[in-house]
Design a protein around this motif. Structure first.
Motif, PDB file in Angstrom:
ATOM      1  N   ASP A   1       6.831   6.653  -2.132  1.00  0.00           N
ATOM      2  CA  ASP A   1       7.739   6.194  -1.090  1.00  0.00           C
ATOM      3  C   ASP A   1       7.091   5.068  -0.271  1.00  0.00           C
ATOM      4  O   ASP A   1       5.883   5.040  -0.052  1.00  0.00           O
ATOM      5  N   ILE A   2       7.922   4.112   0.164  1.00  0.00           N
ATOM      6  CA  ILE A   2       7.419   2.957   0.926  1.00  0.00           C
ATOM      7  C   ILE A   2       7.380   3.314   2.406  1.00  0.00           C
ATOM      8  O   ILE A   2       8.356   3.804   2.979  1.00  0.00           O
ATOM      9  N   ARG A   3       6.231   3.059   3.020  1.00  0.00           N
ATOM     10  CA  ARG A   3       6.061   3.234   4.453  1.00  0.00           C
ATOM     11  C   ARG A   3       5.758   1.856   5.049  1.00  0.00           C
ATOM     12  O   ARG A   3       4.632   1.360   4.968  1.00  0.00           O
ATOM     13  N   PRO A   4       6.763   1.214   5.643  1.00  0.00           N
ATOM     14  CA  PRO A   4       6.621  -0.178   6.092  1.00  0.00           C
ATOM     15  C   PRO A   4       5.454  -0.412   7.050  1.00  0.00           C
ATOM     16  O   PRO A   4       4.868  -1.501   7.053  1.00  0.00           O
ATOM     17  N   SER A   5       5.102   0.608   7.846  1.00  0.00           N
ATOM     18  CA  SER A   5       4.037   0.396   8.833  1.00  0.00           C
ATOM     19  C   SER A   5       2.652   0.775   8.309  1.00  0.00           C
ATOM     20  O   SER A   5       1.658   0.672   9.025  1.00  0.00           O
ATOM     21  N   TYR A   6       2.587   1.239   7.060  1.00  0.00           N
ATOM     22  CA  TYR A   6       1.320   1.733   6.518  1.00  0.00           C
ATOM     23  C   TYR A   6       0.410   0.559   6.172  1.00  0.00           C
ATOM     24  O   TYR A   6       0.770  -0.348   5.425  1.00  0.00           O
ATOM     25  N   ARG A   7      -0.806   0.544   6.717  1.00  0.00           N
ATOM     26  CA  ARG A   7      -1.840  -0.442   6.440  1.00  0.00           C
ATOM     27  C   ARG A   7      -1.286  -1.878   6.526  1.00  0.00           C
ATOM     28  O   ARG A   7      -0.838  -2.298   7.592  1.00  0.00           O
ATOM     29  N   ASN A   8      -1.310  -2.644   5.417  1.00  0.00           N
ATOM     30  CA  ASN A   8      -0.891  -4.058   5.459  1.00  0.00           C
ATOM     31  C   ASN A   8       0.556  -4.270   5.031  1.00  0.00           C
ATOM     32  O   ASN A   8       0.947  -5.400   4.704  1.00  0.00           O
ATOM     33  N   ASN A   9       1.338  -3.227   5.012  1.00  0.00           N
ATOM     34  CA  ASN A   9       2.685  -3.340   4.460  1.00  0.00           C
ATOM     35  C   ASN A   9       3.607  -4.241   5.276  1.00  0.00           C
ATOM     36  O   ASN A   9       4.529  -4.857   4.717  1.00  0.00           O
ATOM     37  N   VAL A  10       3.401  -4.320   6.569  1.00  0.00           N
ATOM     38  CA  VAL A  10       4.244  -5.210   7.385  1.00  0.00           C
ATOM     39  C   VAL A  10       4.138  -6.644   6.859  1.00  0.00           C
ATOM     40  O   VAL A  10       5.130  -7.344   6.664  1.00  0.00           O
TER      41      VAL A  10
ATOM     42  N   ASP B   1       0.844  -1.206   0.000  1.00  0.00           N
ATOM     43  CA  ASP B   1       0.000   0.000   0.000  1.00  0.00           C
ATOM     44  C   ASP B   1       0.872   1.246   0.000  1.00  0.00           C
ATOM     45  O   ASP B   1       1.859   1.351   0.732  1.00  0.00           O
ATOM     46  N   PHE B   2       0.455   2.188  -0.849  1.00  0.00           N
ATOM     47  CA  PHE B   2       1.118   3.491  -0.905  1.00  0.00           C
ATOM     48  C   PHE B   2       0.073   4.570  -0.608  1.00  0.00           C
ATOM     49  O   PHE B   2      -1.108   4.428  -0.939  1.00  0.00           O
ATOM     50  N   VAL B   3       0.538   5.639  -0.003  1.00  0.00           N
ATOM     51  CA  VAL B   3      -0.329   6.809   0.174  1.00  0.00           C
ATOM     52  C   VAL B   3      -0.689   7.328  -1.213  1.00  0.00           C
ATOM     53  O   VAL B   3       0.103   7.238  -2.151  1.00  0.00           O
ATOM     54  N   VAL B   4      -1.915   7.824  -1.359  1.00  0.00           N
ATOM     55  CA  VAL B   4      -2.402   8.280  -2.664  1.00  0.00           C
ATOM     56  C   VAL B   4      -1.392   9.215  -3.322  1.00  0.00           C
ATOM     57  O   VAL B   4      -0.920  10.183  -2.703  1.00  0.00           O
ATOM     58  N   ASP B   5      -1.063   8.886  -4.594  1.00  0.00           N
ATOM     59  CA  ASP B   5      -0.149   9.666  -5.428  1.00  0.00           C
ATOM     60  C   ASP B   5       1.275   9.737  -4.887  1.00  0.00           C
ATOM     61  O   ASP B   5       2.070  10.579  -5.312  1.00  0.00           O
TER      62      ASP B   5
ATOM     63  N   THR C   1       8.016   0.854  -7.943  1.00  0.00           N
ATOM     64  CA  THR C   1       8.902  -0.315  -8.108  1.00  0.00           C
ATOM     65  C   THR C   1      10.328   0.064  -7.755  1.00  0.00           C
ATOM     66  O   THR C   1      11.046  -0.711  -7.102  1.00  0.00           O
ATOM     67  N   ASP C   2      10.768   1.265  -8.161  1.00  0.00           N
ATOM     68  CA  ASP C   2      12.116   1.716  -7.792  1.00  0.00           C
ATOM     69  C   ASP C   2      12.248   1.875  -6.288  1.00  0.00           C
ATOM     70  O   ASP C   2      13.304   1.572  -5.707  1.00  0.00           O
ATOM     71  N   ALA C   3      11.170   2.343  -5.644  1.00  0.00           N
ATOM     72  CA  ALA C   3      11.198   2.498  -4.183  1.00  0.00           C
ATOM     73  C   ALA C   3      11.353   1.148  -3.503  1.00  0.00           C
ATOM     74  O   ALA C   3      12.079   1.006  -2.510  1.00  0.00           O
ATOM     75  N   LEU C   4      10.668   0.097  -4.035  1.00  0.00           N
ATOM     76  CA  LEU C   4      10.782  -1.236  -3.448  1.00  0.00           C
ATOM     77  C   LEU C   4      12.189  -1.796  -3.661  1.00  0.00           C
ATOM     78  O   LEU C   4      12.754  -2.444  -2.762  1.00  0.00           O
ATOM     79  N   LYS C   5      12.788  -1.519  -4.824  1.00  0.00           N
ATOM     80  CA  LYS C   5      14.157  -1.953  -5.067  1.00  0.00           C
ATOM     81  C   LYS C   5      15.104  -1.327  -4.052  1.00  0.00           C
ATOM     82  O   LYS C   5      15.966  -2.017  -3.483  1.00  0.00           O
ATOM     83  N   HIS C   6      14.945  -0.034  -3.816  1.00  0.00           N
ATOM     84  CA  HIS C   6      15.788   0.661  -2.844  1.00  0.00           C
ATOM     85  C   HIS C   6      15.601   0.074  -1.447  1.00  0.00           C
ATOM     86  O   HIS C   6      16.576  -0.126  -0.695  1.00  0.00           O
TER      87      HIS C   6
END
Length: 483
Positions: A195-204, A188-192, A251-256
């Motif tokens: 950047d990856i937020r590991p604690s956001y919604r189901n991201n953990v 899950d990403f914040v609208v628009d 996708t680039d953010a996940l690679k990083h």
């Protein structure tokens, strides 16, 4: 015993101890002659016609089958035909039969025209290369031997158990074995935002999927990660150009993010992106029962530009669009990942055995062959190795040939034939088919195939054995009239 055997051989060569002019041996006819091993016994059988054995009144003729080899011999139960006066003397004097107490004694007048003769004796190793001789002896009234003749009846023919040679063919060395581990994560990403937020919604949970997959491979000492591939997807709402930027950036953010977690050498992590996952949307519509399903599928499959296509679905079928937006679009915003890794090759037998027990798909054919070559031929482990190899490589010709040969070695001809149907037409496969034909007694087919597989050295010994069998069959006596 050796002198007896030499004596028998000299009689066969000489025919009789008497000259032809003085010969007094009476003829005899035999048929249905057989001599074979049955379990722990040797069984000899013949039908004897004594009609021509018209012995003189004062004489007796004894027929004695003898099992003989180059090293030993054994006399079987004799058959005696006694002339009238000779038989009367026997009764009056209480004499013993000339052939011993086991002799089957007949008066000349009562001699049978069809004597069914069978004797079973315990098998001994020297009998494997033996023959049965028929000795005819004639005695006068004073028990003097006056004539003797020995003729060959038949032999015990034992097909060489080492023929055909069961040949296992080594698998060629193979390059590195590569495998992949694939999965899908819904980050899950914040609208628009990208950047990856590991604690956001189901991201953990979703980021944990990717991390767990990588850790599974990293913690395996027998593998080396060669690549991590990421492909990000966006859903069709919003302009296509914006979705493209989101899919690429996320996708680039996940690679990083992954490169921060792991110290991979070089550019192992690679990325790709799909601005809008129309294929995923089509799969969802296809398996659903949504209203106007066929019309929506037709629009999805059309050649319209993505933005125009999405707008028309939204405009024409607003209720259905709202359902898709709420229920299916979130799942279209996902990342597919694939971890590629190289599996180590092994030469250590114990290591190969352990991998076969736990992860047989990781072994190469060469490794299966190494393990099979170190197992006792015909043992449970031996059979399991080649059966597992062909299960892991069902279309590989060498795997099928070796599995067929293992089946031949344990006498499972049906299974061998099934594997050989997938073994191709190499000389190795043709040789194995020839071996199967030989073991099934089809010597014509075996000869033809062995000649085709002449480049396989073992084919020559099989061809020689076929010649030996045919020579024996052509010389084998089943019916003969002995003068």
């Amino acid at each position: 015993m050796k002198r007896i055997i030499l004596y028998l051989l000299s009689l066969i060569a000489g025919g009789s101890i008497m000259s032809a002019a003085a010969r007094v041996i009476m003829p005899v006819a035999v048929d249905s002659v057989s001599y074979d091993r049955q379990g722990d016994n040797m069984v000899f059988h013949m039908n004897v016609d004594l009609s021509a054995t018209d012995i003189q009144s004062t004489r007796a003729q004894i027929l004695t089958p003898i099992i003989a080899s180059a090293t030993d011999s054994l006399e079987l139960r004799p058959v005696g035909v006694y002339g009238r006066q000779r038989y009367i003397n026997y009764l009056r004097n209480g004499s013993h039969p000339l052939g011993g107490e086991s002799e089957m004694m007949y008066r000349r007048e009562e001699r049978p025209a069809d004597l069914d003769y069978t004797q079973t004796v315990a098998w001994q190793p020297w009998m494997d290369n033996s023959e049965v001789l028929l000795r005819r002896t004639v005695y006068s009234c004073s028990n003097c031997l006056i004539d003797e003749r020995i003729d060959p009846l038949t032999s015990y023919f034992r097909i060489n158990p080492a023929i055909p040679e069961i040949v296992y063919f080594p698998a060629p060395a193979q390059g590195p074995k590569m495998e992949t581990l694939e999965g899908e994560a819904f980050i899950d990403f914040v609208v628009d935002k990208t950047d990856i937020r590991p604690s956001y919604r189901n991201n953990v949970r979703e980021l944990g999927k990717i991390q767990a997959s990588i850790d599974t491979v990293l913690n395996d000492p027998d593998v080396r990660i060669t690549g991590v591939w990421l492909k990000g997807f966006a859903s069709p709402e919003s302009p296509y150009s914006h979705n493209r930027d989101l899919a690429m950036g996320r996708t680039d953010a996940l690679k990083h993010y992954i490169n921060q977690l792991y110290k991979f050498p070089g550019e192992i992590v690679e990325t790709a992106f799909e601005p809008e996952d129309w294929e995923g949307l089509r799969r969802a519509v296809e398996k659903s029962n949504i209203d106007n399903r066929a019309a929506i599928l037709a629009l999805i499959d059309s050649d319209m530009e993505p933005d125009a296509k999405e707008a028309k679905i939204k405009r024409t079928y607003p209720k259905e669009y709202k359902f898709m937006l709420d229920n299916w679009y979130p799942a279209l915003r996902h990342t597919n990942y694939r971890i590629t890794y190289e599996i180590s090759r092994f030469d250590d037998v114990d290591k190969i055995r352990h991998v076969m027990e736990t992860r047989p798909s990781r072994l190469s054919l060469r490794e299966f062959f190494i393990l099979g070559n170190n197992a006792e031929p015909g043992s449970d482990e031996f059979n399991e190795v080649f059966e597992t190899a062909v299960r892991m490589y069902p279309d590989n010709e060498i795997a099928n040939i070796n599995a067929a040969n293992a089946a031949l070695q344990r006498g499972d001809y049906t299974t061998a034939e099934r594997y050989l149907s997938r073994a191709g037409n190499s000389p190795e496969a043709i040789y194995a088919r020839g071996a199967l034909a030989f073991l099934q007694g089809d010597y014509d087919t075996a000869e033809r195939l062995m000649r085709q597989a002449s480049s396989i050295e073992a084919s020559k010994s099989t061809l020689d054995e076929i010649d030996r069998i045919r020579n024996h069959n052509s010389n084998h006596i089943t019916s003969k009239y002995f003068e």
